[in-house]
Design a protein around this motif. Structure first.
Motif, PDB file in Angstrom:
ATOM      1  N   ASP A   1     -48.858 -35.474 -32.053  1.00 26.82           N
ATOM      2  CA  ASP A   1     -47.623 -35.753 -32.413  1.00 26.82           C
ATOM      3  C   ASP A   1     -46.931 -34.334 -33.104  1.00 26.82           C
ATOM      4  O   ASP A   1     -47.759 -33.889 -34.025  1.00 26.82           O
ATOM      5  CB  ASP A   1     -47.431 -36.909 -33.348  1.00 26.82           C
ATOM      6  CG  ASP A   1     -47.954 -38.304 -32.852  1.00 26.82           C
ATOM      7  OD1 ASP A   1     -48.261 -39.221 -33.659  1.00 26.82           O
ATOM      8  OD2 ASP A   1     -47.982 -38.259 -31.617  1.00 26.82           O
ATOM      9  N   PRO A   2     -45.758 -34.286 -32.918  1.00 23.55           N
ATOM     10  CA  PRO A   2     -45.114 -33.337 -33.655  1.00 23.55           C
ATOM     11  C   PRO A   2     -45.168 -33.249 -35.253  1.00 23.55           C
ATOM     12  O   PRO A   2     -45.471 -34.363 -35.695  1.00 23.55           O
ATOM     13  CB  PRO A   2     -43.406 -33.160 -33.437  1.00 23.55           C
ATOM     14  CG  PRO A   2     -43.484 -34.128 -31.990  1.00 23.55           C
ATOM     15  CD  PRO A   2     -44.804 -35.138 -32.149  1.00 23.55           C
ATOM     16  N   ILE A   3     -45.255 -32.373 -35.781  1.00 22.00           N
ATOM     17  CA  ILE A   3     -45.620 -32.139 -37.382  1.00 22.00           C
ATOM     18  C   ILE A   3     -44.678 -30.920 -38.195  1.00 22.00           C
ATOM     19  O   ILE A   3     -44.582 -29.909 -37.366  1.00 22.00           O
ATOM     20  CB  ILE A   3     -47.023 -31.851 -37.663  1.00 22.00           C
ATOM     21  CG1 ILE A   3     -47.446 -32.218 -39.000  1.00 22.00           C
ATOM     22  CG2 ILE A   3     -47.572 -30.567 -37.064  1.00 22.00           C
ATOM     23  CD1 ILE A   3     -48.976 -32.129 -39.354  1.00 22.00           C
ATOM     24  N   ASP A   4     -44.220 -31.273 -39.393  1.00 23.70           N
ATOM     25  CA  ASP A   4     -43.549 -30.190 -39.973  1.00 23.70           C
ATOM     26  C   ASP A   4     -44.433 -29.087 -40.378  1.00 23.70           C
ATOM     27  O   ASP A   4     -45.804 -29.340 -40.438  1.00 23.70           O
ATOM     28  CB  ASP A   4     -43.091 -30.883 -41.452  1.00 23.70           C
ATOM     29  CG  ASP A   4     -42.020 -31.897 -41.193  1.00 23.70           C
ATOM     30  OD1 ASP A   4     -41.620 -32.574 -41.877  1.00 23.70           O
ATOM     31  OD2 ASP A   4     -40.973 -31.736 -40.025  1.00 23.70           O
TER      32      ASP A   4
ATOM     33  N   ALA B   1     -50.124 -27.295 -44.892  1.00 23.68           N
ATOM     34  CA  ALA B   1     -50.838 -28.084 -46.163  1.00 23.68           C
ATOM     35  C   ALA B   1     -52.230 -28.719 -45.953  1.00 23.68           C
ATOM     36  O   ALA B   1     -53.221 -28.607 -46.645  1.00 23.68           O
ATOM     37  CB  ALA B   1     -49.973 -29.086 -46.696  1.00 23.68           C
ATOM     38  N   GLY B   2     -52.135 -29.172 -44.516  1.00 20.81           N
ATOM     39  CA  GLY B   2     -53.430 -29.750 -44.235  1.00 20.81           C
ATOM     40  C   GLY B   2     -54.396 -29.013 -43.257  1.00 20.81           C
ATOM     41  O   GLY B   2     -55.262 -29.376 -42.536  1.00 20.81           O
TER      42      GLY B   2
ATOM     43  N   LEU C   1     -42.218 -17.630 -43.246  1.00 23.29           N
ATOM     44  CA  LEU C   1     -43.019 -16.402 -43.059  1.00 23.29           C
ATOM     45  C   LEU C   1     -43.877 -16.247 -44.208  1.00 23.29           C
ATOM     46  O   LEU C   1     -45.236 -16.271 -44.119  1.00 23.29           O
ATOM     47  CB  LEU C   1     -42.204 -15.384 -42.611  1.00 23.29           C
ATOM     48  CG  LEU C   1     -41.616 -15.152 -41.257  1.00 23.29           C
ATOM     49  CD1 LEU C   1     -40.685 -14.228 -41.304  1.00 23.29           C
ATOM     50  CD2 LEU C   1     -42.907 -15.168 -40.370  1.00 23.29           C
ATOM     51  N   ALA C   2     -43.429 -16.424 -45.406  1.00 18.65           N
ATOM     52  CA  ALA C   2     -44.085 -16.339 -46.704  1.00 18.65           C
ATOM     53  C   ALA C   2     -45.188 -17.244 -46.822  1.00 18.65           C
ATOM     54  O   ALA C   2     -46.360 -16.987 -47.200  1.00 18.65           O
ATOM     55  CB  ALA C   2     -43.050 -16.182 -47.778  1.00 18.65           C
ATOM     56  N   ALA C   3     -44.795 -18.563 -46.394  1.00 17.91           N
ATOM     57  CA  ALA C   3     -45.887 -19.617 -46.582  1.00 17.91           C
ATOM     58  C   ALA C   3     -46.954 -19.264 -45.764  1.00 17.91           C
ATOM     59  O   ALA C   3     -48.202 -19.534 -46.069  1.00 17.91           O
ATOM     60  CB  ALA C   3     -45.228 -21.058 -46.303  1.00 17.91           C
ATOM     61  N   ILE C   4     -46.691 -19.162 -44.416  1.00 18.61           N
ATOM     62  CA  ILE C   4     -47.812 -18.528 -43.287  1.00 18.61           C
ATOM     63  C   ILE C   4     -48.675 -17.763 -43.961  1.00 18.61           C
ATOM     64  O   ILE C   4     -49.629 -17.517 -43.978  1.00 18.61           O
ATOM     65  CB  ILE C   4     -47.116 -18.494 -42.091  1.00 18.61           C
ATOM     66  CG1 ILE C   4     -46.375 -19.460 -41.680  1.00 18.61           C
ATOM     67  CG2 ILE C   4     -48.089 -18.110 -41.150  1.00 18.61           C
ATOM     68  CD1 ILE C   4     -45.478 -19.287 -40.277  1.00 18.61           C
TER      69      ILE C   4
END
Ligand code: SAM
Length: 262
Positions: free
Chosen positions: A145-148, A154-155, A205-208
Motif C-alpha cells: 500500500d502507498p505510504i507517506d 520512521a519505520g 532530502l534532509a530527512a533521507i
C-alpha cells in the motif's frame, strides 16, 4: 504452440490438480486457443515451477493437472523499489519493468510533490503477475500500500540499506558508489528510492540524508523522468550488486524443452 506459464495461488503440486482463475481459463481458451491437454508451466512463488496440462471444467472453469517439478524455488535478490506514484500508463510500465528487473517489493511512496495520490493496487499486482509469468521469474514482487515518506523513514528496517537517487548532485555516480561497497553491504538487503516528477522537497532530502544506512547517488548529468530513474537505478544495482553478477543460468535443457513449442 508455445507453453503458457501461469501464476497460481494454490500450493504445488497441491494434490496434482489446482484450480485456475476464470480469467486464466478465458485467456487459455479464447486468447491462446488452448485445447484440453495443452501443456502448461505453473508456479506460485513458494514451491518452484511445475509442468502441468490444462483441463477445462464446464464453460468458464478449469484446472491445471500438475506433473513434475522442473525448477526448485529460488529467491530473487532482496531489493525493494520505493517510488513516488506517477500517471497510470507509466506506473504500469514501472510495475512491468521492475518485475523483469527482479525487484522483490514495489512500495509506492507519497511525498510533498507527488502528483498522483491514488494507486490502483489491483492493477499494479496484475501487471506484476503478467510480467513474472513472461520473464520466467519464480516469484511475484510484493505490491505494498502507498505510504507517506515520513512514515516510511520512521519505520525503516535497521538492516536495510537505502540507495537514494538524488538529482541535486548530492552523491557520487551510482556505479562508483556501488563498486566501492564492502562485502557486508553487498550481501545486505537494499531499497532504491526515487522521487516524484517534481523532485524531493528540501526537508525530505534532509530527512533521507539523516537515515543511518543511506547512500545518495547520481544517475548522470541529465534529469531523468521518475520511471526512467527507477529502472536505471535498479538495473545498475542488479549489475553491480544483484544477480546480474552471476552468469546467466542457461536454463536446464529439459526446462527449455518444457517451454519449447510442441
Ligand atoms: N523536478 C526535479 C528537478 O527538476 O530537479 C526532477 C525530478 S526527477 C524527474 C524524478 C526523480 O528521479 C528524482 O527525484 C530522482 O530521484 C530521480 N532522478 C532523475 N534524474 C536523476 C539524476 N540525474 N540523478 C539522480 N537521480 C535522478
Amino acid at each position: 504452440m508455445s507453453v503458457s506459464r501461469l501464476f497460481v495461488e494454490s500450493d504445488l503440486p497441491g494434490g496434482n490438480e489446482v484450480p485456475l482463475a476464470e480469467a486464466q481459463v478465458h485467456y487459455l481458451r479464447h486468447v491462446m486457443r488452448r485445447p484440453d491437454g495443452a501443456p502448461l508451466l505453473v508456479f506460485n512463488g513458494r514451491d518452484g515451477e511445475w509442468r502441468a496440462t490444462f483441463e477445462g471444467r464446464g464453460k468458464k472453469a478449469g484446472v491445471a493437472q500438475v506433473g513434475e517439478r522442473v525448477r526448485e524455488q529460488a529467491p530473487e535478490p532482496d531489493v525493494w523499489l520505493c517510488f513516488a506514484p506517477v500517471k497510470r500508463a507509466r506506473i504500469d510500465y514501472i510495475a512491468e519493468k521492475a518485475t523483469e528487473l527482479g525487484a522483490a517489493v514495489l512500495q509506492p511512496v507519497l511525498t510533498q510533490h507527488t502528483m498522483v495520490e491514488r494507486v490502483n493496487l489491483e492493477r499494479l499486482r496484475a501487471n506484476t503477475i503478467e510480467a513474472a509469468e513472461q520473464t520466467e521469474r519464480l516469484t511475484v514482487p510484493e505490491v505494498r500500500d502507498p505510504i507517506d515518506l515520513a512514515r516510511l523513514l520512521a519505520g525503516w528496517p535497521a538492516e536495510r540499506r537505502l540507495l537514494m537517487c538524488d538529482e541535486t548532485g548530492g552523491g557520487p555516480p551510482i556505479a562508483d558508489a556501488l563498486a566501492a561497497l564492502d562485502p557486508a553491504d553487498r550481501a545486505a538487503s537494499w531499497a532504491i528510492l526515487v522521487g516524484p516528477e517534481g523532485g524531493f522537497a528540501e526537508v525530505e532530502l534532509a530527512a533521507i540524508r539523516r537515515m543511518k544506512d543511506v547512500m545518495a547517488v547520481g544517475l548522470g548529468p541529465r534529469i531523468l523522468r521518475a520511471d526512467t530513474a527507477a529502472l536505471a537505478a535498479l538495473a545498475c544495482w542488479q549489475a553491480l550488486v544483484g544477480d546480474w553478477r552471476r552468469p546467466t543460468p542457461r536454463l536446464a535443457a529439459d526446462y527449455r524443452t518444457s517451454r519449447a513449442p510442441v
